[in-house]
Design a protein around this motif. Structure first.
Motif, mmCIF file in Angstrom:
data_model
loop_
_atom_site.group_PDB
_atom_site.id
_atom_site.type_symbol
_atom_site.label_atom_id
_atom_site.label_comp_id
_atom_site.label_asym_id
_atom_site.label_seq_id
_atom_site.Cartn_x
_atom_site.Cartn_y
_atom_site.Cartn_z
ATOM 1 N N PRO A 1 0.834 -1.201 0.000
ATOM 2 C CA PRO A 1 0.000 0.000 0.000
ATOM 3 C C PRO A 1 0.871 1.254 0.000
ATOM 4 C CG PRO A 1 0.010 -0.997 2.169
ATOM 5 C CD PRO A 1 0.770 -1.916 1.258
ATOM 6 N N LEU A 2 0.298 2.349 -0.413
ATOM 7 C CA LEU A 2 1.032 3.603 -0.508
ATOM 8 C C LEU A 2 0.743 4.484 0.695
ATOM 9 C CD1 LEU A 2 0.391 4.329 -4.286
ATOM 10 C CD2 LEU A 2 2.369 3.201 -3.239
ATOM 11 N N ALA A 3 1.733 5.275 1.066
ATOM 12 C CA ALA A 3 1.584 6.223 2.167
ATOM 13 C C ALA A 3 0.844 7.459 1.679
ATOM 14 C CB ALA A 3 2.952 6.629 2.698
ATOM 15 N N VAL A 4 0.061 8.045 2.578
ATOM 16 C CA VAL A 4 -0.626 9.302 2.261
ATOM 17 C C VAL A 4 -0.294 10.396 3.267
ATOM 18 C CG1 VAL A 4 -2.515 8.256 0.962
ATOM 19 C CG2 VAL A 4 -2.757 8.583 3.430
ATOM 20 N N ASN A 5 0.180 10.011 4.466
ATOM 21 C CA ASN A 5 0.511 11.017 5.468
ATOM 22 C C ASN A 5 1.509 10.441 6.461
ATOM 23 O OD1 ASN A 5 0.287 13.620 6.604
ATOM 24 N ND2 ASN A 5 -1.060 12.833 8.193
ATOM 25 N N VAL A 6 2.287 11.340 7.067
ATOM 26 C CA VAL A 6 3.306 10.961 8.037
ATOM 27 C C VAL A 6 3.192 11.894 9.234
ATOM 28 C CG1 VAL A 6 5.795 10.826 8.452
ATOM 29 C CG2 VAL A 6 4.881 10.188 6.218
ATOM 30 N N SER A 7 3.307 11.330 10.428
ATOM 31 C CA SER A 7 3.402 12.167 11.619
ATOM 32 C C SER A 7 4.392 11.529 12.577
ATOM 33 C CB SER A 7 2.035 12.365 12.282
ATOM 34 O OG SER A 7 1.480 11.134 12.651
ATOM 35 N N ILE A 8 5.023 12.378 13.379
ATOM 36 C CA ILE A 8 6.047 11.900 14.300
ATOM 37 C C ILE A 8 5.812 12.531 15.662
ATOM 38 C CG2 ILE A 8 8.518 11.763 14.777
ATOM 39 C CD1 ILE A 8 9.011 12.081 11.774
ATOM 40 N N SER A 9 5.734 11.677 16.681
ATOM 41 C CA SER A 9 5.667 12.158 18.064
ATOM 42 C C SER A 9 7.069 12.055 18.650
ATOM 43 C CB SER A 9 4.665 11.322 18.862
ATOM 44 O OG SER A 9 5.185 10.026 19.088
ATOM 45 N N ASP A 10 7.189 12.244 19.952
ATOM 46 C CA ASP A 10 8.493 12.158 20.597
ATOM 47 C C ASP A 10 9.105 10.761 20.507
ATOM 48 O OD1 ASP A 10 8.476 14.826 21.302
ATOM 49 O OD2 ASP A 10 7.681 14.445 23.308
ATOM 50 N N ASP A 11 8.248 9.739 20.348
ATOM 51 C CA ASP A 11 8.787 8.372 20.338
ATOM 52 C C ASP A 11 8.230 7.445 19.261
ATOM 53 O OD1 ASP A 11 6.253 8.110 21.372
ATOM 54 O OD2 ASP A 11 6.863 7.109 23.213
ATOM 55 N N THR A 12 7.370 7.982 18.362
ATOM 56 C CA THR A 12 6.724 7.123 17.376
ATOM 57 C C THR A 12 6.672 7.767 15.995
ATOM 58 O OG1 THR A 12 5.301 6.226 19.119
ATOM 59 C CG2 THR A 12 4.601 5.845 16.862
ATOM 60 N N LEU A 13 6.960 6.959 14.972
ATOM 61 C CA LEU A 13 6.740 7.336 13.583
ATOM 62 C C LEU A 13 5.434 6.685 13.155
ATOM 63 C CD1 LEU A 13 7.525 8.379 10.722
ATOM 64 C CD2 LEU A 13 8.805 6.233 10.438
ATOM 65 N N SER A 14 4.507 7.479 12.665
ATOM 66 C CA SER A 14 3.201 6.978 12.239
ATOM 67 C C SER A 14 3.009 7.305 10.765
ATOM 68 C CB SER A 14 2.097 7.636 13.063
ATOM 69 O OG SER A 14 0.831 7.228 12.602
ATOM 70 N N VAL A 15 2.663 6.288 9.993
ATOM 71 C CA VAL A 15 2.443 6.463 8.557
ATOM 72 C C VAL A 15 1.040 5.981 8.223
ATOM 73 C CG1 VAL A 15 3.257 5.886 6.240
ATOM 74 C CG2 VAL A 15 4.910 6.112 8.119
ATOM 75 N N ASP A 16 0.233 6.880 7.681
ATOM 76 C CA ASP A 16 -1.118 6.534 7.250
ATOM 77 C C ASP A 16 -1.069 6.032 5.816
ATOM 78 O OD1 ASP A 16 -2.146 7.428 9.686
ATOM 79 O OD2 ASP A 16 -2.377 9.478 8.924
ATOM 80 N N LEU A 17 -1.763 4.926 5.563
ATOM 81 C CA LEU A 17 -1.749 4.293 4.254
ATOM 82 C C LEU A 17 -3.025 4.587 3.483
ATOM 83 C CD1 LEU A 17 -0.348 0.818 5.324
ATOM 84 C CD2 LEU A 17 0.910 2.872 4.638
ATOM 85 N N ARG A 18 -2.930 4.523 2.187
ATOM 86 C CA ARG A 18 -4.070 4.785 1.318
ATOM 87 C C ARG A 18 -5.226 3.822 1.582
ATOM 88 N NH1 ARG A 18 -2.418 5.641 -4.557
ATOM 89 N NH2 ARG A 18 -1.846 7.644 -3.674
ATOM 90 N N ARG B 1 -5.207 1.867 6.705
ATOM 91 C CA ARG B 1 -4.413 1.419 7.858
ATOM 92 C C ARG B 1 -3.382 2.480 8.226
ATOM 93 N NH1 ARG B 1 -1.668 -3.893 6.128
ATOM 94 N NH2 ARG B 1 -1.804 -2.914 4.088
ATOM 95 N N SER B 2 -2.831 2.331 9.420
ATOM 96 C CA SER B 2 -1.701 3.147 9.866
ATOM 97 C C SER B 2 -0.631 2.215 10.401
ATOM 98 C CB SER B 2 -2.119 4.123 10.966
ATOM 99 O OG SER B 2 -3.033 5.072 10.469
ATOM 100 N N ILE B 3 0.608 2.567 10.147
ATOM 101 C CA ILE B 3 1.747 1.819 10.666
ATOM 102 C C ILE B 3 2.400 2.700 11.720
ATOM 103 C CG2 ILE B 3 3.982 0.781 10.134
ATOM 104 C CD1 ILE B 3 3.071 0.628 7.221
ATOM 105 N N LEU B 4 2.636 2.149 12.899
ATOM 106 C CA LEU B 4 3.342 2.861 13.955
ATOM 107 C C LEU B 4 4.582 2.059 14.320
ATOM 108 C CD1 LEU B 4 0.053 3.238 14.659
ATOM 109 C CD2 LEU B 4 1.130 4.793 16.260
ATOM 110 N N VAL B 5 5.727 2.734 14.321
ATOM 111 C CA VAL B 5 6.983 2.084 14.684
ATOM 112 C C VAL B 5 7.738 2.991 15.656
ATOM 113 C CG1 VAL B 5 7.173 0.771 12.522
ATOM 114 C CG2 VAL B 5 8.258 3.010 12.710
ATOM 115 N N PRO B 6 8.597 2.403 16.474
ATOM 116 C CA PRO B 6 9.379 3.223 17.411
ATOM 117 C C PRO B 6 10.299 4.179 16.662
ATOM 118 C CG PRO B 6 9.580 0.880 17.915
ATOM 119 C CD PRO B 6 8.891 0.983 16.597
ATOM 120 N N LEU B 7 10.337 5.411 17.083
ATOM 121 C CA LEU B 7 11.219 6.393 16.471
ATOM 122 C C LEU B 7 12.684 5.978 16.628
ATOM 123 C CD1 LEU B 7 10.924 9.038 14.949
ATOM 124 C CD2 LEU B 7 11.253 10.234 17.107
#
Length: 99
Positions: free
Chosen positions: A12-29, A32-38
């Protein structure tokens, strides 16, 4: 004779990205969203909020590029659970170049 079947996976393709103090979050077309440790991506973990916010999608969403950090992350790598492959020596040179 052993028969092996292959499964073709559509990434799937990404449509948006956000980053908190400890997480990379990628929203998919596909919704779904993928969250991984920063911590998986040391350049992101060692950057400012402005640098983290300066990203763009590459390959129509197949990856993400941070120009200020010289960092690229593929959706295939995220889905496969693969953290950054950057060596410690390379990271240390990059950190030293930042002052």
């Amino acid at each position: 004779m052993l028969t092996v079947s292959t499964i073709e996976i559509d990434v799937p393709l990404a449509v948006n990205v956000s980053i908190s103090d400890d997480t990379l979050s990628v929203d998919l077309r596909d919704g779904r969203s993928i969250l991984v440790p920063l911590a998986w991506y040391p350049r992101l973990a060692n950057s400012s909020a402005n640098e983290r916010g300066n990203w763009r999608l590459i390959g129509q969403g197949e990856g993400i590029h941070w120009i200020d950090l010289d960092e690229d992350i593929s959706l295939l790598g995220l889905l496969g659970g693969r953290p950054s492959g950057e060596s410690q020596a390379s990271l240390q040179r990059w950190l030293a170049s930042r002052g």
